[in-house]
Motif scaffolding. Structure first.
Motif, short mmCIF file in Angstrom:
data_model
loop_
_atom_site.label_atom_id
_atom_site.label_comp_id
_atom_site.label_asym_id
_atom_site.label_seq_id
_atom_site.Cartn_x
_atom_site.Cartn_y
_atom_site.Cartn_z
N ALA A 188 -31.73 -8.27 -78.01
CA ALA A 188 -32.45 -8.42 -79.28
C ALA A 188 -31.69 -9.31 -80.26
O ALA A 188 -32.18 -9.58 -81.34
CB ALA A 188 -32.71 -7.05 -79.90
N LEU A 189 -30.50 -9.75 -79.91
CA LEU A 189 -29.71 -10.61 -80.79
C LEU A 189 -30.29 -12.02 -80.83
O LEU A 189 -30.81 -12.52 -79.83
CB LEU A 189 -28.26 -10.70 -80.30
N THR A 190 -30.15 -12.65 -81.98
CA THR A 190 -30.54 -14.05 -82.07
C THR A 190 -29.45 -14.88 -81.40
O THR A 190 -28.35 -14.39 -81.12
CB THR A 190 -30.67 -14.50 -83.54
N GLN A 191 -29.74 -16.14 -81.16
CA GLN A 191 -28.75 -17.02 -80.54
C GLN A 191 -27.49 -17.12 -81.41
O GLN A 191 -26.38 -17.08 -80.91
CB GLN A 191 -29.34 -18.41 -80.30
N ARG A 192 -27.67 -17.22 -82.71
CA ARG A 192 -26.51 -17.33 -83.61
C ARG A 192 -25.69 -16.04 -83.61
O ARG A 192 -24.46 -16.09 -83.64
CB ARG A 192 -26.95 -17.67 -85.02
N GLN A 193 -26.36 -14.90 -83.58
CA GLN A 193 -25.64 -13.64 -83.54
C GLN A 193 -24.82 -13.54 -82.26
O GLN A 193 -23.66 -13.12 -82.28
CB GLN A 193 -26.60 -12.45 -83.64
N ARG A 194 -25.41 -13.93 -81.15
CA ARG A 194 -24.71 -13.89 -79.86
C ARG A 194 -23.53 -14.86 -79.88
O ARG A 194 -22.43 -14.54 -79.42
CB ARG A 194 -25.69 -14.24 -78.74
N THR A 195 -23.72 -16.05 -80.46
CA THR A 195 -22.64 -17.03 -80.55
C THR A 195 -21.52 -16.51 -81.43
O THR A 195 -20.33 -16.70 -81.12
CB THR A 195 -23.18 -18.38 -81.09
N PHE A 196 -21.87 -15.86 -82.54
CA PHE A 196 -20.86 -15.25 -83.42
C PHE A 196 -20.02 -14.26 -82.64
O PHE A 196 -18.79 -14.29 -82.69
CB PHE A 196 -21.56 -14.57 -84.60
N ALA A 197 -20.68 -13.36 -81.91
CA ALA A 197 -19.96 -12.35 -81.13
C ALA A 197 -19.05 -13.01 -80.09
O ALA A 197 -17.89 -12.61 -79.94
CB ALA A 197 -20.94 -11.40 -80.45
N ASP A 198 -19.56 -14.01 -79.40
CA ASP A 198 -18.76 -14.71 -78.39
C ASP A 198 -17.56 -15.41 -79.02
O ASP A 198 -16.47 -15.42 -78.44
CB ASP A 198 -19.62 -15.72 -77.63
N THR A 199 -17.77 -15.99 -80.20
CA THR A 199 -16.69 -16.70 -80.89
C THR A 199 -15.58 -15.73 -81.29
O THR A 199 -14.40 -16.01 -81.09
CB THR A 199 -17.24 -17.42 -82.14
N VAL A 200 -15.96 -14.58 -81.82
CA VAL A 200 -14.97 -13.58 -82.23
C VAL A 200 -14.25 -13.01 -81.01
O VAL A 200 -13.02 -12.96 -80.97
CB VAL A 200 -15.63 -12.45 -83.05
N MET A 201 -15.02 -12.58 -80.03
CA MET A 201 -14.43 -11.93 -78.86
C MET A 201 -13.61 -12.90 -78.01
O MET A 201 -12.67 -12.50 -77.34
CB MET A 201 -15.51 -11.28 -78.01
N GLY A 202 -13.97 -14.18 -78.07
CA GLY A 202 -13.24 -15.18 -77.31
C GLY A 202 -11.94 -15.62 -77.97
O GLY A 202 -11.18 -16.39 -77.40
N GLY A 203 -11.70 -15.14 -79.18
CA GLY A 203 -10.48 -15.49 -79.88
C GLY A 203 -10.44 -16.92 -80.38
O GLY A 203 -9.37 -17.46 -80.65
N GLU A 204 -11.60 -17.53 -80.54
CA GLU A 204 -11.66 -18.92 -80.99
C GLU A 204 -11.29 -19.09 -82.46
O GLU A 204 -10.95 -20.18 -82.90
CB GLU A 204 -13.06 -19.49 -80.74
N THR A 205 -11.40 -18.00 -83.22
CA THR A 205 -11.05 -18.03 -84.64
C THR A 205 -10.15 -16.85 -84.95
O THR A 205 -10.12 -15.86 -84.22
CB THR A 205 -12.31 -17.97 -85.53
N LYS A 206 -9.45 -16.95 -86.07
CA LYS A 206 -8.53 -15.88 -86.46
C LYS A 206 -9.22 -14.77 -87.22
O LYS A 206 -8.75 -13.64 -87.23
CB LYS A 206 -7.40 -16.45 -87.31
N THR A 207 -10.31 -15.09 -87.91
CA THR A 207 -10.98 -14.10 -88.75
C THR A 207 -12.49 -14.10 -88.51
O THR A 207 -13.05 -15.06 -87.98
CB THR A 207 -10.74 -14.38 -90.25
N LEU A 208 -13.12 -13.02 -88.93
CA LEU A 208 -14.58 -12.92 -88.84
C LEU A 208 -15.23 -13.99 -89.71
O LEU A 208 -16.24 -14.57 -89.33
CB LEU A 208 -15.05 -11.54 -89.31
N VAL A 209 -14.63 -14.24 -90.87
CA VAL A 209 -15.20 -15.23 -91.79
C VAL A 209 -15.16 -16.63 -91.17
O VAL A 209 -16.12 -17.40 -91.28
CB VAL A 209 -14.48 -15.22 -93.15
N GLU A 210 -14.07 -16.96 -90.50
CA GLU A 210 -13.99 -18.27 -89.83
C GLU A 210 -15.09 -18.40 -88.79
O GLU A 210 -15.74 -19.45 -88.68
CB GLU A 210 -12.64 -18.44 -89.13
#
Length: 66
Positions: free
Chosen positions: A12-34
């Motif tokens: 049920a996630l949008t593409q952006r929501q899924r990308t956000f989760a992948d970005t955070v979980m993948g360690g691509e950024t240091k913070t949620l805001v980034e």
């Protein structure tokens, strides 16, 4: 059935929501805001905008599907 979307359903996630989760979980950024800024293409200029981005990133992270 009420027709409501099950928010805990990962499909049920949008593409952006899924990308956000992948970005955070993948360690691509240091913070949620980034991660939020990268995915949603924002760049808070004023202190109020930066605060709003932080609030939205935190809210999105608490989404049951993420």
């Amino acid at each position: 059935m009420s027709g409501k979307v099950d928010k805990a359903d990962p499909d049920a996630l949008t593409q952006r929501q899924r990308t956000f989760a992948d970005t955070v979980m993948g360690g691509e950024t240091k913070t949620l805001v980034e991660a939020y800024r990268r995915v949603y293409d924002t760049n808070g200029v004023t202190p109020m905008q930066k605060k709003a981005e932080g609030i939205e990133a935190s809210r999105l992270w608490r989404h049951p599907g993420i």
